[in-house]
Design an enzyme around this catalytic site. Sequence first.
Site, PDB file in Angstrom:
ATOM      1  N   ASN A   7       0.952  -1.061  -0.037  1.00  0.00           N
ATOM      2  CA  ASN A   7       0.072   0.040   0.035  1.00  0.00           C
ATOM      3  C   ASN A   7       0.956   1.209   0.044  1.00  0.00           C
ATOM      4  OD1 ASN A   7      -1.693   2.109   0.402  1.00  0.00           O
ATOM      5  ND2 ASN A   7      -2.791   1.307   2.325  1.00  0.00           N
ATOM      6  N   ARG A  90      -2.335  -2.058  -3.610  1.00  0.00           N
ATOM      7  CA  ARG A  90      -3.511  -1.400  -3.319  1.00  0.00           C
ATOM      8  C   ARG A  90      -3.673  -0.231  -4.341  1.00  0.00           C
ATOM      9  NH1 ARG A  90      -5.177   2.716   1.399  1.00  0.00           N
ATOM     10  NH2 ARG A  90      -7.302   3.152   0.752  1.00  0.00           N
ATOM     11  N   HIS A 179     -12.864   2.553  -0.048  1.00  0.00           N
ATOM     12  CA  HIS A 179     -12.780   1.395   0.927  1.00  0.00           C
ATOM     13  C   HIS A 179     -13.241   0.441   0.107  1.00  0.00           C
ATOM     14  CE1 HIS A 179     -13.104   4.720   4.284  1.00  0.00           C
ATOM     15  NE2 HIS A 179     -11.799   4.518   4.078  1.00  0.00           N
ATOM     16  N   ARG A 240     -11.852  15.348   7.936  1.00  0.00           N
ATOM     17  CA  ARG A 240     -12.267  15.704   6.744  1.00  0.00           C
ATOM     18  C   ARG A 240     -13.866  16.155   7.075  1.00  0.00           C
ATOM     19  NH1 ARG A 240     -11.179  10.314   3.628  1.00  0.00           N
ATOM     20  NH2 ARG A 240      -8.762  10.517   3.918  1.00  0.00           N
ATOM     21  N   GLU A 383      -7.957  -5.304   5.162  1.00  0.00           N
ATOM     22  CA  GLU A 383      -7.866  -5.096   3.781  1.00  0.00           C
ATOM     23  C   GLU A 383      -6.700  -5.650   3.255  1.00  0.00           C
ATOM     24  OE1 GLU A 383      -8.571  -0.958   5.176  1.00  0.00           O
ATOM     25  OE2 GLU A 383      -9.254  -0.514   3.018  1.00  0.00           O
TER      26      GLU A 383
END
Length: 395
Positions: A7, A90, A179, A240, A383
Amino acid sequence: MNVLVINCGSSSLKYQLIDSTTESVLAKGLCERIGIDGAFTYQPAGKDKIRTEVEMPDHTVAIQTVIDALSKGENAVIRSLDEIGAVGHRVVHGGEKFSSSTRIDDQVIAAITECNELAPLHNPANLIGIDACRKLMPNVPMVAVFDTAFHQTMPRKAFLYGLPYEYYEKYGVRRYGFHGTSHSFVSKRAIEALHLDPEHSKVIVCHLGNGSSVSAVLNGKSVDTSMGLTPLEGLIMGTRSGDMDPAIMEFIAHKEDLTIDEVMTVLNKKSGVQGLSGVSSDFRDLDAAKKEGNERARDAIDVFAYRVAKYIGAYAAAMNGVDAVIFTAGVGENDAAVRELICENLTFLGCRLDKEANQVHGEEKVISTADSAVTAMVIPTNEELAIARETVALL
Ligand code: ADP
């Protein structure tokens, strides 16, 4: 087969080496401050984390450092590079080009590059990681697993914005969602664990971490999700803003004399529960501050939980019903108080929380009562394992 899962960010790179047969992690870690100076973390299974300062002028050196740690010295977990059977990368944005994972070749790299515009901070960094791995492991097959792919099943009514249609045609402005690897992994596991009929199942997944999103998964397919063209839309997140009146951008730009780029920095990095509370983006800090009577921390948690509950209501409507609501990721798996707040607003669906069962941390567990009409459940996401599985499945 051992799968190296990568990743890659612009200055950092997370990695895990997974034995796909046993699905166990052989080693994992993190390269940080790539291109600046370099810090390297390596943790072989069952041993303590080792942190060293290693010069990492670029990503190729970072990957080489990872390979060396995995294959050399007393903490090696493989004898040589030959024991890495595949690499799973990823990739954040696959646009409309990728609705599933894909084996990487020159054409795929060109197609990912065309999506760079949609994720200018992430995709170029992902490509740098792919490029570095291909240089160092030219004969090892590689797979790209996209954050957006799982959501490509959304119908047009869910992904089109109420904007001039030409923006969609010319620039690809639409909802993509992110996601996806987590939403896919967790919803599949929910269907399996709860013995739902895969062809007649309605699952809402709440991925609540630093970045947070909710998805509506109908019959195993994503039909709506809260993040949009970018990961800024939807829930209130660590830093965010999530959804807001778009006119606020212009209002704040005028009041504070900010450029669009500066407003975007505020919305991405200085908002969310961090901006609301002034305390932290981390829910552990917020929970502690709330306990001490900090009202802004309490507000931030309330606003966060309220927004999640509203999305669950919306997605129950989107699917005309819901069988299960799943909580996952850092906050979803660990924060019982936040889950309780969210579930307080779900009794209209017939969802009843079992407060004792809800005390669970990071473990798969049903947290609703036996007579609850809708099952609430915690399912830890993974993940990296999902990427390793996808990689093996494709090869
Ligand atoms: P990322 O989006 O970076 O992958 P994670 O899914 O790892 O994020 O979630 C990280 C967040 O999870 C932390 O910022 C923190 O808010 C929350 N978290 C982790 N552990 C706990 C805990 N025990 N209690 C409450 N919140 C937690």
